[in-house]
Scaffold this motif. Structure first.
Motif, mmCIF file in Angstrom:
data_model
loop_
_atom_site.group_PDB
_atom_site.id
_atom_site.type_symbol
_atom_site.label_atom_id
_atom_site.label_comp_id
_atom_site.label_asym_id
_atom_site.label_seq_id
_atom_site.Cartn_x
_atom_site.Cartn_y
_atom_site.Cartn_z
ATOM 1 N N GLY A 107 -18.784 -13.859 -30.604
ATOM 2 C CA GLY A 107 -18.751 -13.144 -29.326
ATOM 3 C C GLY A 107 -18.692 -11.635 -29.450
ATOM 4 N N LYS A 108 -18.645 -11.118 -30.660
ATOM 5 C CA LYS A 108 -18.585 -9.663 -30.861
ATOM 6 C C LYS A 108 -19.849 -9.213 -31.581
ATOM 7 N N SER A 109 -20.274 -7.999 -31.287
ATOM 8 C CA SER A 109 -21.401 -7.457 -32.046
ATOM 9 C C SER A 109 -20.985 -6.114 -32.610
ATOM 10 N N TYR A 110 -20.852 -6.072 -33.898
ATOM 11 C CA TYR A 110 -20.494 -4.856 -34.619
ATOM 12 C C TYR A 110 -21.717 -4.394 -35.398
ATOM 13 N N ARG A 111 -21.821 -3.096 -35.576
ATOM 14 C CA ARG A 111 -22.809 -2.594 -36.541
ATOM 15 C C ARG A 111 -22.172 -2.823 -37.894
ATOM 16 N N SER A 112 -22.577 -3.873 -38.540
ATOM 17 C CA SER A 112 -21.919 -4.267 -39.771
ATOM 18 C C SER A 112 -22.389 -3.457 -40.968
ATOM 19 N N PRO A 113 -21.427 -2.873 -41.686
ATOM 20 C CA PRO A 113 -21.782 -2.140 -42.899
ATOM 21 C C PRO A 113 -21.865 -3.056 -44.115
ATOM 22 N N VAL A 114 -21.686 -4.361 -43.899
ATOM 23 C CA VAL A 114 -21.695 -5.309 -45.013
ATOM 24 C C VAL A 114 -22.689 -6.434 -44.725
ATOM 25 N N PRO A 115 -23.144 -7.112 -45.773
ATOM 26 C CA PRO A 115 -24.077 -8.219 -45.568
ATOM 27 C C PRO A 115 -23.424 -9.384 -44.834
ATOM 28 N N LYS A 116 -24.249 -10.183 -44.196
ATOM 29 C CA LYS A 116 -23.778 -11.370 -43.469
ATOM 30 C C LYS A 116 -23.009 -12.279 -44.432
ATOM 31 N N GLY A 117 -21.899 -12.814 -43.957
ATOM 32 C CA GLY A 117 -21.111 -13.749 -44.762
ATOM 33 C C GLY A 117 -20.159 -13.082 -45.743
ATOM 34 N N ALA A 118 -20.017 -11.763 -45.670
ATOM 35 C CA ALA A 118 -19.187 -11.054 -46.646
ATOM 36 C C ALA A 118 -17.723 -10.978 -46.210
ATOM 37 N N THR A 119 -16.853 -11.107 -47.193
ATOM 38 C CA THR A 119 -15.424 -10.882 -46.990
ATOM 39 C C THR A 119 -15.168 -9.413 -47.297
ATOM 40 N N VAL A 120 -14.317 -8.786 -46.486
ATOM 41 C CA VAL A 120 -13.984 -7.374 -46.704
ATOM 42 C C VAL A 120 -12.500 -7.254 -47.007
ATOM 43 N N THR A 121 -12.133 -6.201 -47.706
ATOM 44 C CA THR A 121 -10.742 -5.931 -48.044
ATOM 45 C C THR A 121 -10.318 -4.659 -47.332
ATOM 46 N N TYR A 122 -9.159 -4.694 -46.690
ATOM 47 C CA TYR A 122 -8.632 -3.527 -45.994
ATOM 48 C C TYR A 122 -7.236 -3.188 -46.487
ATOM 49 N N GLU A 123 -6.985 -1.902 -46.627
ATOM 50 C CA GLU A 123 -5.633 -1.371 -46.817
ATOM 51 C C GLU A 123 -5.227 -0.829 -45.459
ATOM 52 N N ILE A 124 -4.069 -1.224 -44.998
ATOM 53 C CA ILE A 124 -3.601 -0.801 -43.676
ATOM 54 C C ILE A 124 -2.168 -0.306 -43.803
ATOM 55 N N SER A 125 -1.903 0.883 -43.272
ATOM 56 C CA SER A 125 -0.520 1.352 -43.195
ATOM 57 C C SER A 125 -0.225 1.792 -41.769
ATOM 58 N N VAL A 126 0.954 1.422 -41.300
ATOM 59 C CA VAL A 126 1.369 1.746 -39.939
ATOM 60 C C VAL A 126 2.065 3.102 -39.959
ATOM 61 N N VAL A 127 1.528 4.030 -39.166
ATOM 62 C CA VAL A 127 2.067 5.387 -39.079
ATOM 63 C C VAL A 127 3.073 5.485 -37.934
ATOM 64 N N GLU A 128 2.753 4.844 -36.814
ATOM 65 C CA GLU A 128 3.613 4.935 -35.638
ATOM 66 C C GLU A 128 3.372 3.739 -34.722
ATOM 67 N N ILE A 129 4.449 3.258 -34.106
ATOM 68 C CA ILE A 129 4.353 2.217 -33.084
ATOM 69 C C ILE A 129 4.802 2.858 -31.783
ATOM 70 N N ASP A 130 3.891 2.922 -30.824
ATOM 71 C CA ASP A 130 4.182 3.550 -29.530
ATOM 72 C C ASP A 130 4.341 2.442 -28.497
ATOM 73 N N ARG A 131 5.589 2.025 -28.289
ATOM 74 C CA ARG A 131 5.898 0.952 -27.339
ATOM 75 C C ARG A 131 6.892 1.501 -26.323
ATOM 76 N N PRO A 132 6.666 1.276 -25.025
ATOM 77 C CA PRO A 132 7.643 1.748 -24.039
ATOM 78 C C PRO A 132 9.054 1.311 -24.416
#
Length: 180
Positions: A107-132
């Motif tokens: 249901g989503k259409s992204y301009r994919s920078p990777v080939p179809k069927g590829a697994t990607v690896t992400y490093e994610i760090s949380v800088v700030e959580i803005d919650r009321p």
């Protein structure tokens, strides 16, 4: 229902559920011991991230600025969003995201920078959580409050000056009339 129909329903449900199976997170920097606010659906979160495919950088923060993510609003790929749930400010993880939670999300259409069927690896760090109700939310929104209070303060200050001058003029007039 027949046994075949029931079995088919169970298999379809299991297949659908497996698409959202937990993603394994590898901790790079653990959460601080005093973490009392964890990322949850509905939060506005600022993150730093880098995405890789076969070791090649495919995605990262624009110009080094933290990326604003509204968790649950699908502003990033589902696998990143899912991996962030439960993270704390200062925590950094690495996660492998399968195609169905990355650039081939149904249901989503992204301009994919990777080939179809590829697994990607992400490093994610949380800088700030803005919650009321959190300090981050209050400090981020204090600028707006201050901008509203400045004109009010100026009006009150101007009113004080006017009242003071009127009272001084009134006192001078009373003193003049007493002298006569």
């Amino acid at each position: 229902l027949s046994a075949r129909v029931l079995l088919a329903c169970v298999l379809v449900a299991c297949a659908a559920g497996s698409k959202l199976a937990d993603i394994e997170r590898r901790v790079i920097t653990p959460a601080p011991e005093d973490c009392d606010t964890q990322v949850q659906k509905g939060d506005t979160v600022y993150i730093e991230h880098r995405g890789f495919h076969k070791g090649q950088l495919i995605d990262s923060n624009p110009e080094g600025e933290p990326l604003l993510v509204k968790v649950g609003k699908h502003t990033i790929i589902a696998g990143m969003e899912k991996a962030m749930i439960g993270m704390c400010v200062g925590e950094k993880i690495e996660v492998d995201i399968p195609p169905h939670l990355a650039f081939e999300e149904p249901g989503k259409s992204y301009r994919s920078p990777v080939p179809k069927g590829a697994t990607v690896t992400y490093e994610i760090s949380v800088v700030e959580i803005d919650r009321p109700g959190t300090l981050a939310h209050l400090s981020r929104n204090m600028g707006s409050v201050a901008m509203l209070l400045i004109p009010v303060a100026l009006v009150i200050g101007a009113a004080f000056v006017v009242v003071r001058r009127v009272l001084q003029s009134s006192n001078k007039a009373k003193k003049s009339s007493k002298r006569k």
